[in-house]
Design an enzyme around this catalytic site. Structure first.
Site, PDB file in Angstrom:
ATOM      1  N   ASP A 103       0.828  -1.212   0.000  1.00  0.00           N
ATOM      2  CA  ASP A 103       0.000   0.000   0.000  1.00  0.00           C
ATOM      3  C   ASP A 103       0.860   1.259   0.000  1.00  0.00           C
ATOM      4  O   ASP A 103       0.343   2.365   0.144  1.00  0.00           O
ATOM      5  CB  ASP A 103      -0.907   0.010   1.235  1.00  0.00           C
ATOM      6  CG  ASP A 103      -0.120  -0.065   2.535  1.00  0.00           C
ATOM      7  OD1 ASP A 103       0.781  -0.920   2.633  1.00  0.00           O
ATOM      8  OD2 ASP A 103      -0.398   0.722   3.458  1.00  0.00           O
ATOM      9  N   HIS A 104       2.149   1.114  -0.194  1.00  0.00           N
ATOM     10  CA  HIS A 104       3.097   2.222  -0.070  1.00  0.00           C
ATOM     11  C   HIS A 104       2.984   3.246  -1.188  1.00  0.00           C
ATOM     12  O   HIS A 104       3.635   4.289  -1.136  1.00  0.00           O
ATOM     13  CB  HIS A 104       4.526   1.680  -0.013  1.00  0.00           C
ATOM     14  CG  HIS A 104       4.776   0.718   1.109  1.00  0.00           C
ATOM     15  ND1 HIS A 104       4.159  -0.513   1.179  1.00  0.00           N
ATOM     16  CD2 HIS A 104       5.584   0.798   2.192  1.00  0.00           C
ATOM     17  CE1 HIS A 104       4.576  -1.143   2.261  1.00  0.00           C
ATOM     18  NE2 HIS A 104       5.436  -0.366   2.885  1.00  0.00           N
ATOM     19  N   GLY A 105       2.199   2.951  -2.221  1.00  0.00           N
ATOM     20  CA  GLY A 105       2.012   3.929  -3.286  1.00  0.00           C
ATOM     21  C   GLY A 105       1.391   5.218  -2.791  1.00  0.00           C
ATOM     22  O   GLY A 105       1.659   6.297  -3.330  1.00  0.00           O
ATOM     23  N   ILE A 106       0.542   5.131  -1.762  1.00  0.00           N
ATOM     24  CA  ILE A 106      -0.001   6.341  -1.139  1.00  0.00           C
ATOM     25  C   ILE A 106       1.084   7.026  -0.309  1.00  0.00           C
ATOM     26  O   ILE A 106       1.305   8.233  -0.403  1.00  0.00           O
ATOM     27  CB  ILE A 106      -1.228   6.015  -0.268  1.00  0.00           C
ATOM     28  CG1 ILE A 106      -2.464   5.849  -1.157  1.00  0.00           C
ATOM     29  CG2 ILE A 106      -1.476   7.122   0.772  1.00  0.00           C
ATOM     30  CD1 ILE A 106      -3.750   5.641  -0.390  1.00  0.00           C
ATOM     31  N   THR A 107       1.791   6.262   0.486  1.00  0.00           N
ATOM     32  CA  THR A 107       2.771   6.836   1.407  1.00  0.00           C
ATOM     33  C   THR A 107       3.987   7.402   0.688  1.00  0.00           C
ATOM     34  O   THR A 107       4.412   8.537   0.959  1.00  0.00           O
ATOM     35  CB  THR A 107       3.234   5.771   2.409  1.00  0.00           C
ATOM     36  OG1 THR A 107       2.099   5.125   2.981  1.00  0.00           O
ATOM     37  CG2 THR A 107       4.075   6.385   3.517  1.00  0.00           C
TER      38      THR A 107
ATOM     39  N   TYR B  28       1.133   0.368  15.959  1.00  0.00           N
ATOM     40  CA  TYR B  28       2.499   0.790  16.218  1.00  0.00           C
ATOM     41  C   TYR B  28       2.563   1.730  17.419  1.00  0.00           C
ATOM     42  O   TYR B  28       1.594   2.424  17.725  1.00  0.00           O
ATOM     43  CB  TYR B  28       3.068   1.527  15.003  1.00  0.00           C
ATOM     44  CG  TYR B  28       3.263   0.668  13.788  1.00  0.00           C
ATOM     45  CD1 TYR B  28       4.460   0.003  13.578  1.00  0.00           C
ATOM     46  CD2 TYR B  28       2.257   0.526  12.840  1.00  0.00           C
ATOM     47  CE1 TYR B  28       4.660  -0.783  12.454  1.00  0.00           C
ATOM     48  CE2 TYR B  28       2.439  -0.265  11.708  1.00  0.00           C
ATOM     49  CZ  TYR B  28       3.647  -0.918  11.525  1.00  0.00           C
ATOM     50  OH  TYR B  28       3.829  -1.699  10.415  1.00  0.00           O
ATOM     51  N   ALA B  29       3.718   1.764  18.065  1.00  0.00           N
ATOM     52  CA  ALA B  29       3.987   2.739  19.128  1.00  0.00           C
ATOM     53  C   ALA B  29       4.734   3.907  18.489  1.00  0.00           C
ATOM     54  O   ALA B  29       5.946   3.827  18.262  1.00  0.00           O
ATOM     55  CB  ALA B  29       4.818   2.104  20.229  1.00  0.00           C
TER      56      ALA B  29
ATOM     57  N   LYS C 164      -0.312  -6.546  13.699  1.00  0.00           N
ATOM     58  CA  LYS C 164       1.034  -6.300  13.186  1.00  0.00           C
ATOM     59  C   LYS C 164       1.672  -5.195  13.997  1.00  0.00           C
ATOM     60  O   LYS C 164       1.020  -4.199  14.330  1.00  0.00           O
ATOM     61  CB  LYS C 164       0.951  -5.877  11.716  1.00  0.00           C
ATOM     62  CG  LYS C 164       2.236  -5.331  11.125  1.00  0.00           C
ATOM     63  CD  LYS C 164       2.002  -4.887   9.688  1.00  0.00           C
ATOM     64  CE  LYS C 164       3.244  -4.264   9.077  1.00  0.00           C
ATOM     65  NZ  LYS C 164       3.030  -3.888   7.652  1.00  0.00           N
TER      66      LYS C 164
ATOM     67  N   GLY D 111       6.866  -5.493   3.903  1.00  0.00           N
ATOM     68  CA  GLY D 111       6.699  -4.839   2.624  1.00  0.00           C
ATOM     69  C   GLY D 111       7.981  -4.579   1.881  1.00  0.00           C
ATOM     70  O   GLY D 111       8.388  -5.340   1.003  1.00  0.00           O
ATOM     71  N   ARG D 112       8.658  -3.455   2.192  1.00  0.00           N
ATOM     72  CA  ARG D 112       9.794  -3.011   1.388  1.00  0.00           C
ATOM     73  C   ARG D 112      10.937  -4.011   1.339  1.00  0.00           C
ATOM     74  O   ARG D 112      11.624  -4.122   0.320  1.00  0.00           O
ATOM     75  CB  ARG D 112      10.295  -1.658   1.906  1.00  0.00           C
ATOM     76  CG  ARG D 112       9.389  -0.497   1.583  1.00  0.00           C
ATOM     77  CD  ARG D 112       9.792   0.762   2.331  1.00  0.00           C
ATOM     78  NE  ARG D 112       9.500   0.655   3.764  1.00  0.00           N
ATOM     79  CZ  ARG D 112       9.879   1.549   4.667  1.00  0.00           C
ATOM     80  NH1 ARG D 112      10.596   2.609   4.299  1.00  0.00           N
ATOM     81  NH2 ARG D 112       9.562   1.395   5.935  1.00  0.00           N
TER      82      ARG D 112
END
Length: 264
Positions: free
Chosen positions: A24-28, A143-144, A173, A225-226
């Site tokens: 989904d990193h295309g947005i980020t 996440y923290a 996650k 992901g990456r």
């Protein structure tokens, strides 16, 4: 747990273990390496042993023809790296839209400790209620992250994963704390399956050793992901991670199985 929820959880896992590749990193981040030709990347990683891929709803037509009958998760919030606050994840879709896009599950990101935590907690609670009405599992990315917070602190991560269970998620996650001993406390904080994020890409051995440590600590797999989709050989690195997650291999055996080179 109803039959639909159980069936869909099986579509995104193997024997209760999870190897999910979020893209989904295309947005980020925009059209980065590995996402421009997302069709080839999806084909490679699913042939390599991924249980499911994860994207935003709009690229679903590019995913389905290439996912080799593996699972599909639609992510329902996001932010950009060039916006005012990347921790401010905003809704990008609904459960109904995800189902129309062919999703087996949905995911949602919360940043515990950020200025946006209150709204994100409310939205995750609402999302799990709606999703379960349709028998759709929810992967909470918890996440923290916030002012003064160490994103890899085991106690903070334990709090984050427990929040996901309290709000009704089915899988959670979070970041890896850095070693198996401390990550045991994170996994012990919830009865949900815990999967680790990959973060920025390191060496192949770094990646595989991190996965091995998480599994030794009681994790149920990865949502990475990456480290996978930006790899020069995404199928090979997926095979290495799968060897740890699904076959319980040691690090050297996993790297050998995948045929990775000396960079490992």
């Amino acid at each position: 747990m109803n039959a639909g929820l159980s069936a869909r959880l099986r579509r995104i896992s193997t024997g209760g273990r999870y190897l999910v590749v979020p893209m989904d990193h295309g947005i980020t981040l925009g059209p980065v390496t590995g996402l421009v030709d997302i069709e080839s990347t999806v084909d490679s990683i699913t042939r390599g042993g991924a249980d499911a891929v994860l994207t935003q709803k709009g690229v679903a037509p590019r995913v389905h023809p290439n996912k080799n009958d593996k699972g599909y998760i639609v992510h329902l919030n996001g932010s950009t790296s060039i916006g005012p606050d990347s921790n401010d994840k905003r809704r990008t879709g609904t459960v109904e839209e995800a189902l129309r896009a062919g999703a087996d599950a949905v995911s949602f990101h919360i940043n515990v400790g950020s200025d946006h935590e209150p709204d994100q907690l409310t939205e995750l609670g609402d999302l799990t209620e709606t999703a379960h009405q349709f028998g759709v599992p929810v992967l909470a990315m918890s996440y923290a992250r916030g002012p003064g917070i160490d994103e890899h602190d085991a106690d903070s991560l334990a709090h984050a994963v427990r929040i996901a269970e309290e709000l009704g998620a089915d899988v959670v996650k979070t970041a890896y704390s850095g070693d198996a001993d401390s990550f045991e406390r994170v996994c012990a904080a919830t009865r949900l399956p815990v999967v680790i994020a990959g973060g920025s890409r390191g060496t192949d051995r770094d990646t595989v050793e991190m996965v091995r440590g998480a599994m030794d600590a009681g994790a149920a797999g990865v949502s990475m992901g990456r480290s996978i989709f930006q790899h020069e050989e995404p199928e090979a690195i997926t095979r290495a991670v799968s060897a740890i997650v699904h076959d319980d291999d040691d690090v050297d055996a996993a790297i050998g199985t995948a045929g990775l080179g000396l960079e490992a």
